[in-house]
Write an enzyme that holds these catalytic residues in place. Structure first.
Site, mmCIF file in Angstrom:
data_model
loop_
_atom_site.group_PDB
_atom_site.id
_atom_site.type_symbol
_atom_site.label_atom_id
_atom_site.label_comp_id
_atom_site.label_asym_id
_atom_site.label_seq_id
_atom_site.Cartn_x
_atom_site.Cartn_y
_atom_site.Cartn_z
ATOM 1 N N ASP A 115 -1.604 4.678 -0.061
ATOM 2 C CA ASP A 115 -2.320 3.693 -0.874
ATOM 3 C C ASP A 115 -1.939 2.284 -0.406
ATOM 4 O OD1 ASP A 115 -3.357 2.037 -2.885
ATOM 5 O OD2 ASP A 115 -2.957 3.508 -4.454
ATOM 6 N N ASP A 151 -5.767 3.430 8.183
ATOM 7 C CA ASP A 151 -7.029 2.826 8.607
ATOM 8 C C ASP A 151 -7.142 1.402 8.059
ATOM 9 O OD1 ASP A 151 -7.294 4.362 6.007
ATOM 10 O OD2 ASP A 151 -9.070 3.099 5.911
ATOM 11 N N GLU A 189 -9.585 15.227 7.395
ATOM 12 C CA GLU A 189 -10.935 14.893 6.925
ATOM 13 C C GLU A 189 -11.026 13.399 6.607
ATOM 14 O OE1 GLU A 189 -8.971 17.263 5.697
ATOM 15 O OE2 GLU A 189 -10.111 19.052 5.068
ATOM 16 N N TYR A 190 -9.999 12.881 5.969
ATOM 17 C CA TYR A 190 -9.977 11.454 5.610
ATOM 18 C C TYR A 190 -10.047 10.592 6.863
ATOM 19 C CZ TYR A 190 -8.335 7.038 3.628
ATOM 20 O OH TYR A 190 -8.227 5.726 3.252
ATOM 21 N N GLU A 191 -9.227 10.911 7.839
ATOM 22 C CA GLU A 191 -9.177 10.124 9.075
ATOM 23 C C GLU A 191 -10.510 10.169 9.808
ATOM 24 O OE1 GLU A 191 -6.617 10.054 13.257
ATOM 25 O OE2 GLU A 191 -5.735 10.883 11.434
#
Length: 220
Positions: A115, A151, A189-191
């Site tokens: 976060d 990111d 998946e997030y990346e």
């Protein structure tokens, strides 16, 4: 964004009891039985990264820490399906790392897409704030390392000097990990989602040095 509540979360976690370290006593008992390298991921999310690491490196002991049970249960179920014997899960908080692990006990720590806590007044909550980093440093072995990916460029710019202030030495750094084509990089998946949206993936690898020993290498 708060994670959605999972139906029957408690029951589902019980079904994963063989890989779930349900309290500090269970964690410490597990650690006492281990031999070989020990690596930890802070904030494991759905578990793609840590499960893949455990598959690739069966000789290493892995522990995934996640403070939200509704997130943790998904990761545990993934590990159960894969039958991973070298991975355990613990519901805990980064601020208590020194309660969980003995000094000089970890070989590597992973912090992936934590976060960013965007508001300036919340900077002390970031997992890469120097007070957190000093805790990690005490439980890392000399020569051990932290691998940090994000990111979020502002978070990365904030984090680099925080690692330096905490006494870590940069081993490698890149502002566009995917451009390097690193075959060892595990893309979650997030990346993949944020990379597809045009966000560069930043990575920093730092080491805990022996006293007066420093080395820096910057990836292009």
């Amino acid at each position: 964004m708060r994670p959605r509540k999972k139906k029957y979360c408690a029951e589902r976690m019980e079904h994963c009891s063989d890989i779930w370290l349900r309290d500090c006593a269970a964690l410490k008992a597990h650690l006492e039985q281990l031999s070989g390298p020990l690596e930890v991921e802070l904030g494991c999310g759905k578990g793609t990264f840590i499960c893949t690491m455990a598959q690739r490196r069966p000789e290493v002991n892995f522990i995934a820490i996640e403070k939200v049970p509704d997130v943790l249960v998904t990761a545990m179920e993934r590990a159960e399906e894969l039958g991973l014997s070298n991975l355990r899960f613990f519901c805990g908080d980064a601020k208590s790392m020194e309660e969980y692990f003995a000094p000089e006990s970890l070989d590597r720590l992973y912090i992936n897409f934590c976060d960013p806590w965007h508001k300036r007044k919340h900077f002390k909550r970031r997992l890469t704030y120097r007070d957190f980093l000093r805790k990690y440093k005490r439980v890392l072995k000399t020569g051990g390392e932290i691998q940090f990916k994000t990111d979020n460029e502002p978070l990365f710019r904030f984090s680099v000097p925080e690692f330096e202030a905490a006494g870590f030495v940069t081993r490698s750094r890149t502002d566009d990990l995917h451009a390097l084509g690193d075959p060892e990089n595990i893309v979650t998946e997030y990346e993949a989602n944020f990379s597809a949206k045009g966000f560069a993936i930043h990575r920093l690898i730092v080491g805990k040095p022996a006293e007066n020993k420093e080395h820096t290498e910057v990836e292009q």
